[in-house]
Structures are given as structure tokens and as C-alpha cells.
Write a protein that holds these residues in place. Structure first.
Motif, PDB file in Angstrom:
ATOM      1  N   GLU B 101       0.705  -1.138   0.039  1.00 37.70           N
ATOM      2  CA  GLU B 101      -0.142  -0.135  -0.081  1.00 37.70           C
ATOM      3  C   GLU B 101       0.802   1.272   0.124  1.00 37.70           C
ATOM      4  OE1 GLU B 101      -3.050  -0.128   2.875  1.00 37.70           O
ATOM      5  OE2 GLU B 101      -3.513   2.225   2.988  1.00 37.70           O
ATOM      6  N   ARG B 102       1.614   1.264   0.994  1.00 36.68           N
ATOM      7  CA  ARG B 102       2.818   2.442   0.937  1.00 36.68           C
ATOM      8  C   ARG B 102       3.402   2.780  -0.560  1.00 36.68           C
ATOM      9  NH1 ARG B 102       7.397  -0.653   2.801  1.00 36.68           N
ATOM     10  NH2 ARG B 102       6.109  -1.420   4.423  1.00 36.68           N
ATOM     11  N   ASP B 103       3.560   1.560  -1.194  1.00 37.50           N
ATOM     12  CA  ASP B 103       4.441   1.798  -2.399  1.00 37.50           C
ATOM     13  C   ASP B 103       3.391   2.470  -3.428  1.00 37.50           C
ATOM     14  OD1 ASP B 103       6.877   0.891  -1.535  1.00 37.50           O
ATOM     15  OD2 ASP B 103       6.020  -1.117  -2.067  1.00 37.50           O
ATOM     16  N   PHE B 104       2.252   2.015  -3.436  1.00 39.28           N
ATOM     17  CA  PHE B 104       1.260   2.538  -4.329  1.00 39.28           C
ATOM     18  C   PHE B 104       1.104   4.057  -3.980  1.00 39.28           C
ATOM     19  CE2 PHE B 104      -0.895  -1.634  -5.542  1.00 39.28           C
ATOM     20  CZ  PHE B 104      -0.722  -1.434  -6.834  1.00 39.28           C
ATOM     21  N   LEU B 105       1.060   4.242  -2.491  1.00 34.24           N
ATOM     22  CA  LEU B 105       0.832   5.824  -2.246  1.00 34.24           C
ATOM     23  C   LEU B 105       1.854   6.658  -2.531  1.00 34.24           C
ATOM     24  CD1 LEU B 105      -0.952   7.766  -0.490  1.00 34.24           C
ATOM     25  CD2 LEU B 105       0.326   7.057   1.487  1.00 34.24           C
ATOM     26  N   VAL B 132       2.516   4.978   5.923  1.00 29.41           N
ATOM     27  CA  VAL B 132       1.272   5.617   5.204  1.00 29.41           C
ATOM     28  C   VAL B 132       0.788   6.875   5.775  1.00 29.41           C
ATOM     29  CG1 VAL B 132      -1.108   5.211   4.584  1.00 29.41           C
ATOM     30  CG2 VAL B 132       0.757   3.355   4.205  1.00 29.41           C
ATOM     31  N   LEU B 133       0.658   6.842   6.965  1.00 30.25           N
ATOM     32  CA  LEU B 133       0.129   8.096   7.668  1.00 30.25           C
ATOM     33  C   LEU B 133       1.138   9.233   7.580  1.00 30.25           C
ATOM     34  CD1 LEU B 133      -2.435   9.027   8.880  1.00 30.25           C
ATOM     35  CD2 LEU B 133      -1.495   8.181  11.154  1.00 30.25           C
ATOM     36  N   GLN B 134       2.357   8.643   7.706  1.00 33.87           N
ATOM     37  CA  GLN B 134       3.588   9.732   7.779  1.00 33.87           C
ATOM     38  C   GLN B 134       3.529  10.312   6.325  1.00 33.87           C
ATOM     39  OE1 GLN B 134       7.077   7.564   9.115  1.00 33.87           O
ATOM     40  NE2 GLN B 134       8.263   9.329   8.070  1.00 33.87           N
ATOM     41  N   LEU B 135       3.440   9.513   5.247  1.00 23.78           N
ATOM     42  CA  LEU B 135       3.445  10.010   4.082  1.00 23.78           C
ATOM     43  C   LEU B 135       2.340  10.882   3.924  1.00 23.78           C
ATOM     44  CD1 LEU B 135       5.645   9.155   2.139  1.00 23.78           C
ATOM     45  CD2 LEU B 135       4.283   7.030   1.456  1.00 23.78           C
ATOM     46  N   LEU B 136       1.165  10.538   4.171  1.00 24.29           N
ATOM     47  CA  LEU B 136      -0.279  11.650   4.145  1.00 24.29           C
ATOM     48  C   LEU B 136       0.106  12.795   4.795  1.00 24.29           C
ATOM     49  CD1 LEU B 136      -1.982  10.294   2.391  1.00 24.29           C
ATOM     50  CD2 LEU B 136      -2.904   9.024   4.379  1.00 24.29           C
ATOM     51  N   GLU B 137       1.097  12.620   5.847  1.00 28.40           N
ATOM     52  CA  GLU B 137       1.188  13.915   6.853  1.00 28.40           C
ATOM     53  C   GLU B 137       2.263  14.909   5.749  1.00 28.40           C
ATOM     54  OE1 GLU B 137       2.162  12.745  10.509  1.00 28.40           O
ATOM     55  OE2 GLU B 137       0.047  12.468  11.210  1.00 28.40           O
ATOM     56  N   HIS B 138       3.262  14.393   5.587  1.00 31.20           N
ATOM     57  CA  HIS B 138       4.396  15.014   4.928  1.00 31.20           C
ATOM     58  C   HIS B 138       3.927  15.705   3.627  1.00 31.20           C
ATOM     59  CE1 HIS B 138       7.554  15.052   7.532  1.00 31.20           C
ATOM     60  NE2 HIS B 138       7.501  13.689   7.949  1.00 31.20           N
ATOM     61  N   TYR B 143      -7.544  13.135   0.671  1.00 33.01           N
ATOM     62  CA  TYR B 143      -8.142  11.609   0.728  1.00 33.01           C
ATOM     63  C   TYR B 143      -9.517  11.270   1.397  1.00 33.01           C
ATOM     64  CZ  TYR B 143      -5.948  11.017   5.393  1.00 33.01           C
ATOM     65  OH  TYR B 143      -6.043  11.203   6.615  1.00 33.01           O
ATOM     66  N   VAL B 144     -10.012  10.106   1.107  1.00 28.64           N
ATOM     67  CA  VAL B 144     -11.330   9.606   1.909  1.00 28.64           C
ATOM     68  C   VAL B 144     -11.057   8.267   2.049  1.00 28.64           C
ATOM     69  CG1 VAL B 144     -13.845   9.470   1.645  1.00 28.64           C
ATOM     70  CG2 VAL B 144     -12.579  11.305   0.479  1.00 28.64           C
ATOM     71  N   CYS B 145     -11.677   7.994   3.137  1.00 23.93           N
ATOM     72  CA  CYS B 145     -11.600   6.630   3.748  1.00 23.93           C
ATOM     73  C   CYS B 145     -12.932   5.974   3.605  1.00 23.93           C
ATOM     74  CB  CYS B 145     -10.921   6.442   5.003  1.00 23.93           C
ATOM     75  SG  CYS B 145      -9.311   7.048   5.384  1.00 23.93           S
ATOM     76  N   ILE B 146     -12.781   4.486   3.334  1.00 25.40           N
ATOM     77  CA  ILE B 146     -14.108   3.606   3.403  1.00 25.40           C
ATOM     78  C   ILE B 146     -13.992   2.638   4.377  1.00 25.40           C
ATOM     79  CG2 ILE B 146     -15.465   2.064   2.039  1.00 25.40           C
ATOM     80  CD1 ILE B 146     -14.931   3.754  -0.424  1.00 25.40           C
ATOM     81  N   ASN B 147     -15.039   2.417   5.355  1.00 19.93           N
ATOM     82  CA  ASN B 147     -14.674   1.401   6.426  1.00 19.93           C
ATOM     83  C   ASN B 147     -13.772   1.750   7.440  1.00 19.93           C
ATOM     84  OD1 ASN B 147     -17.385   0.176   5.753  1.00 19.93           O
ATOM     85  ND2 ASN B 147     -16.235  -1.197   4.174  1.00 19.93           N
ATOM     86  N   GLY B 148     -13.745   2.911   7.800  1.00 14.07           N
ATOM     87  CA  GLY B 148     -12.696   3.156   8.835  1.00 14.07           C
ATOM     88  C   GLY B 148     -11.810   4.206   8.474  1.00 14.07           C
ATOM     89  N   ARG B 149     -11.535   5.114   9.614  1.00 11.91           N
ATOM     90  CA  ARG B 149     -10.374   6.172   9.349  1.00 11.91           C
ATOM     91  C   ARG B 149      -9.222   6.097  10.120  1.00 11.91           C
ATOM     92  NH1 ARG B 149     -11.458   9.917  13.608  1.00 11.91           N
ATOM     93  NH2 ARG B 149     -10.666  11.628  12.194  1.00 11.91           N
ATOM     94  N   PHE B 150      -8.205   6.906   9.664  1.00  9.76           N
ATOM     95  CA  PHE B 150      -6.938   6.615  10.262  1.00  9.76           C
ATOM     96  C   PHE B 150      -7.120   7.451  11.543  1.00  9.76           C
ATOM     97  CE2 PHE B 150      -5.559   6.515   5.661  1.00  9.76           C
ATOM     98  CZ  PHE B 150      -4.702   5.304   5.860  1.00  9.76           C
ATOM     99  N   GLU B 151      -6.801   6.930  12.794  1.00 14.75           N
ATOM    100  CA  GLU B 151      -6.791   7.443  13.890  1.00 14.75           C
ATOM    101  C   GLU B 151      -5.749   8.479  14.013  1.00 14.75           C
ATOM    102  OE1 GLU B 151      -7.936   5.213  17.400  1.00 14.75           O
ATOM    103  OE2 GLU B 151      -9.417   5.008  16.024  1.00 14.75           O
TER     104      GLU B 151
END
Lengths: 339, 339
Positions: B101-105, B132-138, B143-151
DNA sequence: CTACACGACGAAAAATTTTCGAAAACTGTT
DNA sequence: AACAGTTTTCGAAAATTTTTCGTCGTGTAG
């Protein structure tokens, strides 16, 4: 440290062209002759220019949607086979009413995709969007086709041997004693369908079962298409139906039941694809299995070969399907008259 | 003709920063503060800088594979809903043994994707890849989540109300007279599973059906997982099984039959998802339908909103599932002793 | 209070892409 | 053949973007 930073400039110098040209080749922009392109590409190799490292090597897999499970499976397998080579497969579901295939192709080209896989996409169509082929010619990118190749072009394709699949189906039903065997085919102008119809006709003739034009009904690959087609065919007293997809087979079964008949006692049905879960249907579906794993593996191998500059023989390789006998086909016995 | 070519330079000037910074914002590179980023983004709007037009606006939909049909359907619907807005959804099937997943991201970020949809991806996991979360922060991207969000993050999510789904299942079986109702749950640490287990426990307690720990077996979402879980549960004399996926339900049915029992006469089984073709299984599967269409529509709406700079309320919106009663559940009647 | 590590930026350098115009290559005609 | 009218192909230079490198605050531990 001789690492003098090999950039577009060095490549251009080595190839004896301008940096502009190298840039164009790099971005697959139109306006570069075949000759020059190859010249530049060779130079890139020789100087050791690393392209696409930025994009991480992505491969676009274009499919006709994802709600038909077999395409999802195929795409997944291709992705799995490509992953060890550092390639990331992204799936592009082209749908009527959604994003067009040519748009995906454009995006992939702009994105700098390393390769493309046309999985049962327009490459299977007789009247495919000419722009797709044009794009492919103007902005060359390694690509591989599944289930049909682009005509007039030197493309590599791996396909399920559809004619043989149809023949297998006819033979299976014939072996069970069926004689009026019909085909619920896919849409006209679809290469796999055409091949299956041809294979069906040939097999029927070979077995002396006649050549009734009426016994082939063209419809969409959906459940509803199969249902509709079966309705037409039942009126003609057929006892065996060869469907062009598992979905159509399930639709056909539904139609048969709606007429108060049962599968496989009264009518035998055979599907195509062998998507996941087909063993759980009622009855478990007899179907022709597409060799998805082998197909995916070969596609990956070919694409990797193309990417590393190897010459992959153009043409269409046919993969043999196999009949998976489950519960929707049974020996023929005379139909009881409708109550 | 006042079209003075608005480029990165003009934006920088207007924002009062250097072109380097604007470039960094444009490419979602790390090393730009939140404040500066917003400043630049506002400036881009004000000067009318057109970003991403080159990439055509692609949206990555990350899913856990595509061989489970419901994900394919979900991805397809999201793509369909996004298409009218000029966005092209590419599906990224992240699989163990395949592309992470992180590679796709990372690829998506490098490619300049306009947005990301995490469809039942690591956002549903308790122990998700921190990168993943780190990437998203930096390198912020809508983005939108389905069936659960990043805490710990301000993400937008749309989910099926899993607790309620479990409750519905329990109630359905209870209403049919079942009392020993078990759950073939998904893997531990999976948020939807946890919620369903909680919902199941709550419902069981509310109905006075006890709180037997043993009645919940965790397994993978696959057919085999369901089969294995059912074997465990049957030994405990349950008469109703709530499966965590349609696949598991089918596996459970298989296990039940292998023990010489039948569904739904001896044991009732209820699935989850209502993927395509579930009405064709033997027997047609009673299952809890995820509101895929509404979910996809909302996801698209939210993403488009985020892309046009609107403030979308963070949090997790719960969508109500519904029980689709078909043939795998029936009124309880005492099991005949094994022959 | 000092070092020191870090993140955020800008200026300038490097690299890449685009533009623009000029050869070169076709095409169908005299 | 010779010739206009086009279309392609490509280079030089310009425009634009990306990267590198170094500086400036800031927070923090000693």
C-alpha cells in the motif's frame, strides 16, 4: 567518483541529437520519427540514463470494468506477477458512461507509465476507438494485449483459444447426448465472441448437428443478456446452451427455470470464464475455464521483456482452456412435455 | 490578450514566496509548513494557476485486492461517480506478496494524483503501516476513507455501520427462533471486524442469549476461513452462523454440508457484503448488504468537495446496511441427531 | 547559556520542457 | 522530372520547473 550525473544532456550528446528531442522521447510526445526514437533509446541505454525511476515504474491495466469478477482476478494476477519486477500495476476500469479507454491511455501516457496491458479492452473489438491505436502509434509505449490484438499493428497478444473453447463446449454437450445445442453469444463485433461462434459452427458441422443460424443469439455478457438469449433459444427447443460468460449462464439458468424447466435435468448449460465462486452456484456451474494464471504470467513476462528492450515475437499466442464439469450439464433425455 | 502565461513564477510572486516553495507545494514534496502551503494554495487560486491539468486529474483507489468481487464493484462505482467531474479513478490492488500500500501511495503522490480513496485498505487496520500516515502528513493530498478512518488524523470516512450490521444479523436469526448464534469473524485487529464483534456481543446480551466467548471465531475473510471457522463452531452446537463476508458464508455452508447437515434446514447462515451473484448461490445467500452505491456516491462527493477546496467535516459517517433475506436462513428447529 | 539537530525557505544552479521556425520529406500536379 | 502545398521532424533558444545548497529560526538537551 566518475559519476558525472548522466542527464538528458549527455544522452543527447551521445545520440547526436538535441536535448529537446531526448525530452520528447522521454515523455512519449508525438513528433519524433521512429528512427530518431530508437537512436535516442539506444543512446539512453548506452549512457545508462535511468528513466521512469521517478514514476517508480507503473503499468496500466485497462479492463472493461471490474464488476465482472474475472477481470478483477485477471488484473490482480497480473499485478502480482509484475510486482517482483518492481512494477506497480494500476487498474483502469473503462466503462461506458465512465472514463473512456482513450482517456485512461492518455493519462497513463502523460503519467509516464512504463507499460500498458489491454485486458479484454478495445483490442477485442472490431470497431475500436481509432484514437487508441493512433495514440499508441504516435507515442509508443510497450504494451501487451489479452484476448485479441489490435489489427494493423505489431502487437503482442495472449488469448484464450476461444474457438477451441467453443468446440470443447459443443463436444461436451454432444458427448452427453445433446443434439440441439445453442449458443448465447456475446455482442457482435467482439473478437472472442466471433471466434467462439466460428468454433461453435465448425464443431456443430463436424459433428453433423446442422447449421441453424437461429441457434446463435447475440446479447450482452450480463446475467440479463443470458436470460434474454435463453428465452429466445428455449422457444426453439434446444436442450443445451453454451453461454459466453458465467453471468450469461446464470441468466440462462434463471430463464430456464422461469419456464418451469430445470437445469440440468431438462436443459444443460455451460458457462465461460470460471470466475470465482462458480462452484457455489445452484447447481454448481459447468464452465470453460480461462487459464487466467498462465495468461497473467505470460503477460507479465512479455511486458518485462519488452521493458528490458528484448524483442518479443509479435502475434497472438493461444492458451488452451479446459472444461470444468460441475452440475449444470447432464446426459440428454427427452424433455417431458410442459404440464 | 491579457493571457500573460501564469506560471509558477507568478504564483510565487503573488504569494510572496520563492518559486522553489511553490514547486514543492505543487509536487507535494516534504519540507513545507502547513501555513506556507495554504498560503501558496490560496495564491494559486487567486492567480488562476492550473495545476494537474497535465495529469488529467487522477484519483487512486487503494483496495485490498480485487478477487473479492465487492471491492471491484466498489472501485467501479467510485470511478463512475468521479468520471463526470473529469476525474479518472485508477485502482491500486494492494496485496500481501504484491505491491504494498505504501508503495502505491508513493507512486500516486509522485504521479501527482489529485486524490486518494482508501477503500477498506490499511485505514481499517489497527496496526497499519505507519509510513502510510507519515506520507500523508508530509505530503498532504486530499483523501477519503471507506470503512474506517486513520486514527490520530483528521480524515474523512464513510463506512458501513458494522455494529448495526451485526445487530441486524443477530436479530434476524433470533427472530427465526435461533438461540445459539455464532460469529465467523474476520481477522483480529481489523476495525470492521471489531465493530461487528462488539455489535454482535451487544445484541446477544440485549436478547439474553449469553456471552459465550467461544462463539466468535476469528479467521480470514476467505472461503477457507469461513469453512474453518464453521467447523469450530459446529462442534459447539450452534444453529446460526453470522459470517463476516459472503465468501466466509459460502465456506461455512460447505463445512456444514461436509458434516452431513443442510442449510438452512439444520443450520442458518448469514453472509456480509452482498456481492454480485450472491442470489445465484445454493441456496441463495441471505446476507447483509453494504450500501455500496450510496457509499461510492458520498465518497465521490466528498472527494470532489475536498478538491475544490471546500471544508468537508472530518469524522466517520455511518451508512445503514440492510438484511437481504434469501435462502440460507430458516426458522430454527431442533437438529436431528447425527445418524 | 551554548551547542546542536531540524525543519522551512530562498537564491541560484541545473535540468527539463516548450516554443518557434527552418529544414526535410511527402503528395499530388503539371 | 520539376514544383507548389503540406506535413513531419528536429534544433536552438527561451521559458519553466526542479534540485541543490546554504542560511535562519526554533526547540531542546546538556
Amino acid at each position: 567518483m566518475e559519476h558525472e550525473k548522466i542527464g538528458i544532456t549527455e544522452v543527447a550528446q551521445h545520440a547526436g541529437v538535441s536535448v529537446a528531442t531526448v525530452s520528447r522521447v522521454l515523455n512519449r510526445k508525438a513528433g519524433v520519427s521512429q528512427k530518431t526514437r530508437q537512436l535516442v533509446e539506444r543512446a539512453m541505454e548506452e549512457v545508462g540514463y535511468e528513466r521512469g525511476a521517478a514514476s517508480g515504474g507503473i503499468v496500466g491495466v485497462i479492463t472493461p470494468g471490474l464488476s465482472i469478477p474475472i477481470f478483477g482476478v485477471m488484473a490482480e494476477r497480473i499485478g502480482l506477477a509484475l510486482a517482483p519486477h518492481g512494477l506497480r500495476a494500476v487498474v483502469c476500469p473503462a466503462l461506458p458512461g465512465g472514463v473512456q479507454e482513450r482517456d485512461f491511455l492518455k493519462s497513463l501516457l502523460d503519467l509516464g507509465a512504463s507499460g500498458i496491458v489491454f485486458c479484454s479492452a478495445s483490442n477485442t473489438l472490431e470497431n475500436f476507438d481509432p484514437e487508441v491505436l493512433q495514440l499508441l502509434e504516435h507515442r509508443p509505449v510497450p504494451y501487451v494485449c489479452i484476448n485479441g490484438r489490435f489489427e494493423d499493428s505489431s502487437s503482442v497478444a495472449f488469448s484464450t483459444d476461444d474457438a477451441y473453447a467453443a468446440e470443447l463446449s459443443v463436444r461436451h454437450l454432444h458427448g452427453l447426448g445433446h443434439r440441439r445445442i445453442a449458443m448465447a453469444a456475446g455482442p457482435v463485433g467482439n473478437r472472442p465472441t466471433d471466434r467462439r461462434v466460428a468454433g461453435y459452427r465448425a464443431a456443430m458441422t463436424a459433428l453433423g448437428l446442422g447449421e441453424d443460424e437461429q441457434l446463435v443469439v447475440h446479447q450482452t455478457y450480463s446475467v440479463e443478456g443470458g436470460q434474454f438469449a435463453a428465452e429466445q433459444l428455449l422457444a426453439q427447443g434446444v436442450t443445451g446452451v453454451i453461454a459466453a460468460s458465467d453471468q450469461m449462464a446464470l441468466g440462462a439458468i434463471r430463464a430456464i427455470r422461469r419456464q418451469g424447466l430445470s437445469v440440468p435435468e431438462d436443459i444443460s448449460v455451460i458457462g465461460y470464464d470460471d470466475g470465482p465462486l462458480m462452484e457455489f452456484t445452484d447447481p454448481p456451474l459447468t464452465t470453460v475455464r480461462q487459464p487466467v494464471d498462465r495468461l497473467a504470467a505470460e503477460v507479465a513476462r512479455a511486458l518485462v521483456g519488452l521493458l528490458s528492450g528484448h524483442q518479443v515475437p509479435v502475434g497472438e499466442l493461444m492458451f488452451q482452456p479446459e472444461v470444468v464439469v460441475r452440475g449444470t450439464t447432464a446426459p440428454y433425455h427427452p424433455r417431458r412435455p410442459p404440464a
